[in-house]
Design a protein around this motif. Sequence first.
Motif, PDB file in Angstrom:
ATOM      1  N   GLU A  34      -1.851  -2.696 -15.705  1.00 12.75           N
ATOM      2  CA  GLU A  34      -0.427  -2.816 -15.567  1.00 12.75           C
ATOM      3  C   GLU A  34       0.215  -2.750 -16.715  1.00 12.75           C
ATOM      4  O   GLU A  34       1.523  -1.995 -16.867  1.00 12.75           O
ATOM      5  N   MET A  35       0.055  -3.074 -17.839  1.00 11.03           N
ATOM      6  CA  MET A  35       0.528  -3.078 -19.240  1.00 11.03           C
ATOM      7  C   MET A  35       0.358  -1.444 -19.438  1.00 11.03           C
ATOM      8  O   MET A  35       1.255  -0.902 -20.151  1.00 11.03           O
ATOM      9  N   LEU A  36      -0.664  -0.907 -19.345  1.00  9.18           N
ATOM     10  CA  LEU A  36      -0.514   0.393 -19.609  1.00  9.18           C
ATOM     11  C   LEU A  36       0.481   1.503 -18.819  1.00  9.18           C
ATOM     12  O   LEU A  36       0.862   2.293 -19.333  1.00  9.18           O
ATOM     13  N   GLY A  37       0.542   0.957 -17.615  1.00 12.56           N
ATOM     14  CA  GLY A  37       1.732   1.659 -16.725  1.00 12.56           C
ATOM     15  C   GLY A  37       2.967   1.505 -17.559  1.00 12.56           C
ATOM     16  O   GLY A  37       3.927   2.333 -17.125  1.00 12.56           O
ATOM     17  N   GLN A  38       3.415   0.509 -18.171  1.00  8.80           N
ATOM     18  CA  GLN A  38       4.732   0.156 -18.887  1.00  8.80           C
ATOM     19  C   GLN A  38       4.717   0.986 -20.292  1.00  8.80           C
ATOM     20  O   GLN A  38       5.511   0.933 -20.873  1.00  8.80           O
ATOM     21  N   ALA A  39       3.426   1.390 -20.695  1.00  9.58           N
ATOM     22  CA  ALA A  39       3.430   2.171 -22.225  1.00  9.58           C
ATOM     23  C   ALA A  39       4.159   3.263 -21.869  1.00  9.58           C
ATOM     24  O   ALA A  39       4.203   3.993 -20.895  1.00  9.58           O
ATOM     25  N   GLN A  40       5.068   3.702 -23.174  1.00  6.27           N
ATOM     26  CA  GLN A  40       5.574   4.994 -23.052  1.00  6.27           C
ATOM     27  C   GLN A  40       4.600   5.979 -23.529  1.00  6.27           C
ATOM     28  O   GLN A  40       4.613   6.229 -25.137  1.00  6.27           O
ATOM     29  N   GLY A  41       3.958   6.777 -23.009  1.00  5.95           N
ATOM     30  CA  GLY A  41       3.093   7.817 -23.667  1.00  5.95           C
ATOM     31  C   GLY A  41       1.848   7.294 -24.076  1.00  5.95           C
ATOM     32  O   GLY A  41       1.117   6.176 -23.407  1.00  5.95           O
ATOM     33  N   THR A  42       1.406   7.827 -24.991  1.00  2.57           N
ATOM     34  CA  THR A  42      -0.034   7.348 -25.822  1.00  2.57           C
ATOM     35  C   THR A  42       0.025   6.028 -26.377  1.00  2.57           C
ATOM     36  O   THR A  42       0.859   5.708 -27.123  1.00  2.57           O
ATOM     37  N   VAL A  43      -1.144   5.343 -26.076  1.00  3.70           N
ATOM     38  CA  VAL A  43      -1.509   4.240 -26.730  1.00  3.70           C
ATOM     39  C   VAL A  43      -2.580   4.497 -27.754  1.00  3.70           C
ATOM     40  O   VAL A  43      -3.584   5.035 -27.264  1.00  3.70           O
ATOM     41  N   ALA A  44      -2.433   3.905 -28.833  1.00  6.02           N
ATOM     42  CA  ALA A  44      -3.625   3.954 -30.156  1.00  6.02           C
ATOM     43  C   ALA A  44      -4.738   3.291 -29.641  1.00  6.02           C
ATOM     44  O   ALA A  44      -5.724   3.811 -29.534  1.00  6.02           O
ATOM     45  N   ALA A  45      -4.610   1.975 -29.498  1.00  5.53           N
ATOM     46  CA  ALA A  45      -5.828   1.269 -29.580  1.00  5.53           C
ATOM     47  C   ALA A  45      -5.567  -0.051 -28.969  1.00  5.53           C
ATOM     48  O   ALA A  45      -4.604  -0.526 -28.912  1.00  5.53           O
ATOM     49  N   LEU A  46      -6.864  -0.865 -28.735  1.00  5.42           N
ATOM     50  CA  LEU A  46      -6.899  -2.169 -28.381  1.00  5.42           C
ATOM     51  C   LEU A  46      -7.725  -2.758 -29.459  1.00  5.42           C
ATOM     52  O   LEU A  46      -8.995  -2.366 -29.774  1.00  5.42           O
ATOM     53  N   ILE A  47      -7.032  -3.782 -30.019  1.00  4.22           N
ATOM     54  CA  ILE A  47      -7.661  -4.528 -31.223  1.00  4.22           C
ATOM     55  C   ILE A  47      -7.961  -5.890 -30.515  1.00  4.22           C
ATOM     56  O   ILE A  47      -7.075  -6.644 -29.910  1.00  4.22           O
TER      57      ILE A  47
END
Length: 426
Positions: A199-212
Amino acid sequence: MTITASPTADLRDRHRAVLPSWLATYYREPIELTHGEGRHVWDAEGNRYLDFFGGILTTMTAHALPEVTKAVAEQAGRILHTSTLYLSTAMVELAERIAALSGIPNAKVFFTTSGTEANDAALLLATTYRRSNQVLALRNSYHGRSFSTVGITGNTAWSPTSLSPLQTLYVQGGVRDSGPYAALSDAEFIAACVEDLEEMLGQAQGTVAALIAEPIQGVGGFTHGPDGLLAAFKTVLDRHGILWISDEVQTGWGRTGDHFWGWQAHDQSGPPDMLTFAKGIANGMSMGGVVARAEVMDCLGANSISTFGGSPITCAAGLANLQYLLAHDLQGNARRTGAVLRSRLEAADLPVVRELRGRGLMLGIELPDAEAATAALEHARELGLLIGKGGRGGNALRIAPPLTLTEAEAREGADLLIEALRRVGA
């Protein structure tokens, strides 16, 4: 034992006058530690303590470990500093050892001076490689005190500003015993956290770099999700091409007993793309670093060096310390003595304890509130035991002795801790 008064008010007054007000110290009357040996330290007044915190998990093997002090002294007699502008046998040898131990294929290593700087470098690599400043982090997390790492720290007690060069999206999973998923089974908890991530990725604006993510959250009070959680996350991350950074600053080098790295409790989907380390590797010397897949490590297009990272003296300490740790199976010792500690604490009748968690020689004890944790810290010191504190509300005790802890010392420390907790509950 009876502990006498702490060092003079003069030193405390000088500390307060010249150092920042936000530079926290333990105890109503802060103490100065002047020397140590094995698992014990002494303060300026001559009081002896059993050390169950190791300078925030940094004295990983033992105080004044002869193998390390000898290596440091010999290197200091040759040359202290060169920088990464010159070749260094010790730096290459230590990097080779760490790359091989990391589990990351085709790994390269970059040395820093701290965990903060290591996580900072990992963020630089991830955002450059992915061309995005969006980063996923776990709630209740802590990754350092620099401007960028504060921006991915989900524990508000350690995040002094909301300004950040990163857009951080916080997901569930770092805390098992509270929050909306606390009542779920482990399998249901993982499924719910994965759904939250999606769900959080669905709210991201385009590319996400990483999960830390920290496999066990350190400053957060030694909390962690079920084994396999980060592997389930990785399945989602791989589908989107998102990198996984495992923050091993506190969980690395066998401290958890069951594994050499914390990520190995979640290895069903393979190793992380990057891991960061620091604290214990050089047994008190200032060293951290990043291990990454070569294509990620080599993605920077500008020049870069490190003035102090991978210095001859810290690498000499790191090599000697790592060799000692492996030769003496300190991971196995962490498992055995951690079990002694845990079983003794579990057998005690301690109504003040809300939860006992963690693994190996990385145990967290949750108390009702910050006042109780502070009182436990004080009582333990009075009894001759040094422990740490953390948690979102400052209400968790952090127990992390050097990995050479003996079973007799584990029993002794557990008994002192039990007495301190009984005094809190009295």
